[in-house]
Write an enzyme that holds these catalytic residues in place. Structure first.
Site, PDB file in Angstrom:
ATOM      1  CB  SER A 117      34.722  29.566  39.675  1.00 25.90           C
ATOM      2  OG  SER A 117      33.472  29.165  39.189  1.00 25.90           O
ATOM      3  CE1 TYR A 141      34.726  33.959  36.321  1.00 22.94           C
ATOM      4  CE2 TYR A 141      33.529  31.888  36.365  1.00 22.94           C
ATOM      5  CZ  TYR A 141      34.097  32.965  37.030  1.00 22.94           C
ATOM      6  OH  TYR A 141      34.030  33.019  38.403  1.00 22.94           O
ATOM      7  CE  LYS A 145      37.543  33.567  38.711  1.00 19.22           C
ATOM      8  NZ  LYS A 145      38.105  34.504  39.693  1.00 19.22           N
TER       9      LYS A 145
END
Ligand SMILES: NC(=O)c1ccc[n+]([C@@H]2O[C@H](COP(=O)([O-])OP(=O)(O)OC[C@H]3O[C@@H](n4cnc5c(N)ncnc54)[C@H](O)[C@@H]3O)[C@@H](O)[C@H]2O)c1
Length: 326
Positions: A117, A141, A145
């Protein structure tokens, strides 16, 4: 080849499954349906229901379906929730990936594509973000990633497996109303929701150092993104030892205010937005340099923001019929 698509019942995964089928590739979906929908998986594609944390089921699935490549999309993806539940995010996104990679390397599967991402970049201070721009994620988050990319690359180096991490920018649109994103986590559905409620769309801060003062982002149509997966999957399969990190965006910045104007035009609502204070952690501008994938693999986005809003709106109206304007 047969590709295992983890998270293939999700919004992006369902588009990847269709793009793979259109390109003549076989797929098997592996999904725990925690946010995915079984009906998104085409009837002819096998759906194995389970978590990537289930090492035995993963290993059995790889063997039984003679899997020769993996596209790993399964993950938890809500930035705010990741701040509240970091252990859950690390378990699902990092431990889940580690378990999957253990099974994949044991089965000597040669190709592995990982959904990363633009969240890995955090708050970049450049006009166009290249793959060399330093990664400083701002949320658990984004950290999961980035840790995932490291894990994938390190595993590829020792096992000889070809790997790719695709850093998606802001994904929007749908191939058809039935495949639309049903979550309200991104700008476009957030604006749709407000319009449907009869409320003005919200702009979080209009005092950023951008041309109209609102945040600027790079939007990519999910159909283009899915086709990028096919391109990259084929590159991995044909070039052993490949190690790719690629931005998937359009290289075009669109401001929040411009986006709301365009959404008003497409939907037939004409609601002036209200401006509220900035949200903590929102970068002013995040726009991809999308040149590496174009130069190295010849992939380029075909669809524009208008296509994304129109197709997303068709999906929204299907789920919220009262939103339609005659
Ligand atoms: N949507 C975006 O804008 C965006 C942007 C950048 C990156 N991504 C990444 O793309 C991937 C797909 O995102 P999406 O938008 O389609 O989300 P989604 O929630 O629609 O899809 C995720 C899928 O993974 C499944 N899943 C979750 N945890 C699982 C587990 N432990 N085992 C098996 N299946 C599991 C869910 O049921 C769901 O079907 C994710 O990795 C996400 O982080 C998405």
């Amino acid at each position: 080849m047969t590709w295992l698509i983890t998270g293939g019942a999700g919004y992006i995964g369902a588009h990847v499954v269709r793009a793979m089928a259109q390109a003549g590739e076989r797929t098997v979906v592996y999904d725990d349906l925690s946010s995915g929908v079984a009906e998104r998986v085409p009837a002819e594609v096998p759906l194995v229901r389970g978590s990537v944390l289930d090492a035995d089921l993963v290993a059995r699935t790889l063997a039984e379906h003679e899997i020769s490549g993996v596209v790993h999309l399964a993950a938890k993806k809500q930035v705010g929730e990741s701040v509240e539940r970091p252990l859950h995010y690390y378990r699902e996104n990092v431990e889940g990936l580690r378990v999957l990679l253990e099974a994949v390397t044991a089965a000597e599967i040669p190709s592995f594509l990982f959904s990363s991402s633009a969240a890995v970049y955090g708050m970049p201070d450049v006009d166009l973000v290249t793959e060399e721009t330093p990664c400083r994620p701002l949320s658990p988050y984004g950290e999961t990633k980035l840790a995932g990319e490291w894990l994938v690359r390190a595993t590829g180096r020792t096992s000889g497996m070809s790997t790719a991490s695709l850093r998606y920018f802001n994904v929007a649109g749908a191939a058809g109303p039935e495949l639309a994103d049903t979550g309200v986590f991104n700008l476009i559905p957030m604006v749709f929701e407000k319009l449907t409620e009869g409320a003005p769309p919200r702009i979080f801060g209009d005092d950023y150092p951008t041309p109209d003062g609102t945040c600027v982002r790079d939007y990519i149509h999910v159909v283009d993104l899915a086709e990028a997966h096919v391109t990259v999957a084929r590159a991995l399969a044909s070039s052993p030892g490949t190690d790719l990190t690629l931005n998937i965006g359009r290289g075009e910045g669109v401001s929040v205010r411009e986006m709301i104007d365009r959404i008003n035009a497409v939907t037939g609502y004409d609601r002036a937005p209200t401006v509220t204070p900035r949200r903590p952690g929102d970068p002013a501008r995040v726009v991809a340099a999308a040149t590496r994938i174009a130069t190295e693999l010849g992939w380029q986005a075909k669809y524009d923001v208008q296509d994304m809003i129109t197709s997303a709106w068709e999906g929204w109206v299907r789920h919220h019929p009262a939103a339609a304007r005659s």
